[in-house]
Design a protein around this motif. Structure first.
Motif, PDB file in Angstrom:
ATOM      1  N   ILE A 275       1.942  17.583 -14.756  1.00  0.00           N
ATOM      2  CA  ILE A 275       0.826  18.448 -15.150  1.00  0.00           C
ATOM      3  C   ILE A 275       0.937  19.810 -14.470  1.00  0.00           C
ATOM      4  O   ILE A 275       0.698  20.856 -15.082  1.00  0.00           O
ATOM      5  CB  ILE A 275      -0.512  17.764 -14.826  1.00  0.00           C
ATOM      6  N   ARG A 276       1.321  19.799 -13.211  1.00  0.00           N
ATOM      7  CA  ARG A 276       1.485  21.066 -12.470  1.00  0.00           C
ATOM      8  C   ARG A 276       2.549  21.940 -13.114  1.00  0.00           C
ATOM      9  O   ARG A 276       2.459  23.167 -13.104  1.00  0.00           O
ATOM     10  CB  ARG A 276       1.851  20.750 -11.025  1.00  0.00           C
ATOM     11  N   HIS A 277       3.553  21.298 -13.713  1.00  0.00           N
ATOM     12  CA  HIS A 277       4.621  22.046 -14.375  1.00  0.00           C
ATOM     13  C   HIS A 277       4.326  22.296 -15.857  1.00  0.00           C
ATOM     14  O   HIS A 277       5.186  22.813 -16.565  1.00  0.00           O
ATOM     15  CB  HIS A 277       5.947  21.298 -14.224  1.00  0.00           C
ATOM     16  N   ASP A 278       3.114  21.963 -16.289  1.00  0.00           N
ATOM     17  CA  ASP A 278       2.678  22.249 -17.661  1.00  0.00           C
ATOM     18  C   ASP A 278       3.663  21.688 -18.683  1.00  0.00           C
ATOM     19  O   ASP A 278       4.019  22.357 -19.666  1.00  0.00           O
ATOM     20  CB  ASP A 278       2.506  23.759 -17.864  1.00  0.00           C
ATOM     21  N   LYS A 280       5.048  19.805 -21.813  1.00  0.00           N
ATOM     22  CA  LYS A 280       4.461  19.648 -23.139  1.00  0.00           C
ATOM     23  C   LYS A 280       4.210  18.188 -23.467  1.00  0.00           C
ATOM     24  O   LYS A 280       3.139  17.825 -23.958  1.00  0.00           O
ATOM     25  CB  LYS A 280       5.380  20.266 -24.193  1.00  0.00           C
ATOM     26  N   GLN A 306      -7.822  14.861 -16.605  1.00  0.00           N
ATOM     27  CA  GLN A 306      -7.067  16.038 -16.184  1.00  0.00           C
ATOM     28  C   GLN A 306      -7.336  17.228 -17.107  1.00  0.00           C
ATOM     29  O   GLN A 306      -7.559  17.065 -18.303  1.00  0.00           O
ATOM     30  CB  GLN A 306      -5.569  15.728 -16.171  1.00  0.00           C
ATOM     31  N   ASN A 307      -7.299  18.391 -16.522  1.00  0.00           N
ATOM     32  CA  ASN A 307      -7.433  19.631 -17.287  1.00  0.00           C
ATOM     33  C   ASN A 307      -6.023  20.137 -17.567  1.00  0.00           C
ATOM     34  O   ASN A 307      -5.434  20.862 -16.762  1.00  0.00           O
ATOM     35  CB  ASN A 307      -8.239  20.658 -16.496  1.00  0.00           C
ATOM     36  N   CYS A 308      -5.460  19.725 -18.693  1.00  0.00           N
ATOM     37  CA  CYS A 308      -4.071  20.045 -18.978  1.00  0.00           C
ATOM     38  C   CYS A 308      -3.835  20.038 -20.480  1.00  0.00           C
ATOM     39  O   CYS A 308      -4.673  19.576 -21.258  1.00  0.00           O
ATOM     40  CB  CYS A 308      -3.124  19.061 -18.293  1.00  0.00           C
ATOM     41  N   ARG A 309      -2.668  20.515 -20.873  1.00  0.00           N
ATOM     42  CA  ARG A 309      -2.276  20.474 -22.289  1.00  0.00           C
ATOM     43  C   ARG A 309      -1.194  19.430 -22.545  1.00  0.00           C
ATOM     44  O   ARG A 309      -0.738  19.282 -23.672  1.00  0.00           O
ATOM     45  CB  ARG A 309      -1.774  21.844 -22.745  1.00  0.00           C
ATOM     46  N   THR A 310      -0.784  18.706 -21.511  1.00  0.00           N
ATOM     47  CA  THR A 310       0.299  17.735 -21.645  1.00  0.00           C
ATOM     48  C   THR A 310      -0.108  16.570 -22.534  1.00  0.00           C
ATOM     49  O   THR A 310      -1.199  16.025 -22.403  1.00  0.00           O
ATOM     50  CB  THR A 310       0.715  17.204 -20.263  1.00  0.00           C
ATOM     51  N   ARG A 336      -4.260  14.391 -26.251  1.00  0.00           N
ATOM     52  CA  ARG A 336      -3.846  13.971 -24.909  1.00  0.00           C
ATOM     53  C   ARG A 336      -2.910  12.761 -24.979  1.00  0.00           C
ATOM     54  O   ARG A 336      -1.938  12.690 -24.224  1.00  0.00           O
ATOM     55  CB  ARG A 336      -5.089  13.646 -24.073  1.00  0.00           C
TER      56      ARG A 336
END
Length: 636
Positions: A275-278, A280, A306-310, A336
């Motif tokens: 997630i830290r590395h965004d 995909k 989590q607040n992510c786009r993964t 998600r």
């Protein structure tokens, strides 16, 4: 089919080939220094080895030939991470089967490694063995080690037929590495190490069979910050467990029993890294991810927060999802999760023969519920060539799954994999299959080769039409024209494709629209309705395709459309916050088309009424949206 496609990750994920790679270089006067080392985050004491060969640091090269450029090898990264304490100079090279052999050979020669380890799978075994022979010609002193599912189950035969191969390691190999290094370090013979194949006195020695690692927590996280930069345009694979609770006889997971899990806290940390590395997409290769609720449910809950786009891809068994989990999944952020569900067949005698337990009523119920949420991409699998399933019975399995309307329905063809139960009983069902990888079925007691060939063409047409997502409205109407028999529709499409030689050609999206229109004319279906549906699919699709032959409005409604866009108060009923800016902005973000049939009413479950309907398409969001414009608002 994930059952096969992910073998390169699962069955060689921690293959001992990497461990014995390092050890091969200790032969003939090599020395090693061992010191105690505690791996950060792990509870198991490991060792930090520094290997030298003749006083020089030894270079180790781990490589594989992926099926496609976008694939990546989780196996090699596990092996490098695990072996880094053993040897600091470990290189990983990933090629694809589309690369030239001499190009790969030249790349390897430039590195001049002391040891080369190669991962072997059904899609690369022939090319890998050829490459091994070439390497030995130009680097005769380099030790060559093979690992992976394609050599784990018949190592004696492989080594007997390929003199370039020095070692073969079978199965998972982290623990085998320690025993092998320890034996070589102390001068003890390697013959006592289980899972290792090697040469001795001109003969091949096999000690035991494929090994497994019982405690997964001792295996380091395989990715680094540098890896993330290199994998920006490739699929990222991950595992949180090994093994499978099922014993499906077509799958190599049946070769082992039980499921082993990584500790949840470890998995949380690993996910935070992605997630830290965004990233995909992270594709979990766990054979049945939801095998144990105490493991998978907390992880899903963690990922949903989590607040992510993964996007996270999981292979699951749909029939073991309970109501608590289903209620939770309804609230998961859209995009998600992505689920792959291997149904394989709905025929009970077939399922019993392959030792697969399916509760079809619960699968159908749960998939329909998940589909209604519209927040999780659903991918269902079928396999052609299973025991007792004839051409007609496969059609019934196909229709059963098609009725669930998954986002993707993948048709795979049975492969009689080395080490699988179904290969051992091939004679019982009269299997005729390829002698070389991928060992794909050609015929059996229930399917002729002619029927298998027809299903291959059907699969190709199905991928270009349904699985492409280009024709949802048109295909729904066509299935209705076939009285709900989707398999008969696609069989007719496949026959149409073959009669015109379309199955041997590549097709643009625009040409596919033309072929669909011609198919409707050929079968004397209502041409005018077909063209209206194709026009809708073109406007609602992601590709922005506008085939010229479709009945576009052109200038017919131009004055009315202009007046509509100028009337901001009216437009805001459909697009809140709308303000007229420029015609360029409107053209880029919106489109209005007048249809002669009410397609939205039909897609919502009603009849396909022949009535003039104005539809506004919006392209300003992540997803294409459409809505009916009321006649009085459009000046009709």
């Amino acid at each position: 089919m994930a059952i096969y496609d992910n073998l390169h990750v699962l069955l060689f994920l921690s293959s001992p080939f990497s461990h014995s790679i390092l050890c091969t270089g200790i032969r003939h006067g090599a020395s090693a220094f061992l010191k105690g080392y505690f791996l950060g985050g792990a509870e198991t004491t490991m060792y930090d080895y520094t290997l030298t060969l003749g006083g020089l640091a030894m270079k180790v090269l781990l490589l594989t030939l992926n099926a496609k450029y976008i694939h990546s090898s989780l196996a090699l990264r596990y092996l490098k991470a695990y072996c880094r304490p053993v040897c600091a100079d470990i290189l990983v090279r990933e090629y694809s089967i589309n690369n030239g052999l001499l190009d790969i050979l030249g790349d390897i020669y430039r590195e001049k490694p002391g040891v080369i380890g190669m991962a072997c799978y059904i899609w690369n075994i022939e090319m890998t063995l050829t490459l091994a022979g070439l390497i030995k010609k130009v680097l005769p002193d380099t030790a060559i080690v093979l690992g992976g599912p394609e050599v784990s189950y018949d190592p004696a035969e492989v080594m007997a037929g390929h003199a370039a191969v020095d070692y073969i390691v079978q199965g998972e190999g982290e623990e085998t590495l320690y025993r092998l290094l320890s034996s070589l370090q102390s001068g003890r013979d390697v013959e006592t190490i289980e899972g290792l194949a090697f040469r001795r006195g001109g003969r091949v020695v096999i000690n035991g069979g494929p090994q497994i690692v019982h405690d997964l927590s001792c295996i380091p996280f395989p990715y680094s910050d540098e890896d993330m930069a290199q994998l920006a345009d490739k699929i990222i694979y991950y595992e949180s467990s090994r093994g499978c609770p099922f014993s499906c006889q077509y799958c190599l997971s049946s070769a082992t029993t039980g499921v082993r899990f990584l500790p949840l806290e470890r998995v949380y940390r690993d996910m935070e890294f992605f997630i830290r590395h965004d990233v995909k997409q992270v594709k979990f290769v766990d054979r049945t991810f939801n095998a144990k609720k105490e493991h998978y449910f907390p992880l899903w809950q963690f990922l949903a927060r989590q607040n992510c786009r993964t996007n996270f891809h999981f292979e699951i068994a749909a029939d073991i999802l309970d109501d608590e989990v289903l209620a939770f999944l309804a609230q998961v952020p859209p995009g998600r999760f992505q689920f792959e569900i291997g149904v394989q067949s709905t025929y009970e005698p077939t399922l019993a023969e392959i030792k697969r337990r399916n509760d079809w009523s619960r699968i159908a119920r749960n998939v329909l519920k998940l589909r209604s949420y519209d927040n999780i991409h659903l991918h269902l699998d079928l396999i052609v060539g299973l025991p007792y399933e004839t051409y007609e019975r496969f059609g019934r399995s196909f229709n059963d799954l098609y009725a669930l309307q998954p986002h993707m329905l993948q048709i795979g063809f049975l492969k009689l994999l080395k080490g699988s139960g179904i290969r051992r009983r091939a004679g019982q069902h009269g299997y005729v299959f390829m002698d070389t990888a991928p060992y794909q079925v050609l015929a059996n007691n229930y399917l002729t080769y002619g029927e298998v060939r027809k299903l291959h063409i059907l699969e190709e047409v199905f991928n270009q039409t349904y699985n492409s997502g280009r024709f949802p409205a048109t295909l729904r109407w066509l299935v209705d024209c076939y009285s709900g028999d989707a398999f008969r529709l696609y069989a007719d499409l496949a026959a149409y494709w073959e009669e015109r030689g379309l199955h041997s050609l590549s097709h643009s999206a625009k040409s596919l629209f033309g072929h669909m229109a011609e198919f409707c004319r050929y079968h004397r279906l209502k041409d005018a309705i077909c063209l209206q549906l194709l026009k809708f699919d073109a406007l609602a699709g992601e590709g922005g395709v506008r085939p010229e032959f479709l009945p576009w409005n052109g200038d017919e409604w131009e004055y009315v459309k202009t007046r509509f866009w100028r009337d901001e108060a009216t437009v805001r009923q459909y697009l809140p916050g709308y303000c007229f800016t420029s015609w360029r902005e409107i053209k880029r973000n919106y489109h209005i088309e007048v249809f002669e049939v009410n397609i939205p009413h039909y897609l919502a479950g009603g009849e396909l009424r022949e009535e003039r309907t104005v539809i506004l398409f919006s392209y300003a969001q992540d997803r294409i949206n459409y809505q009916i414009v009321q006649p009085h608002d459009f000046g009709m």
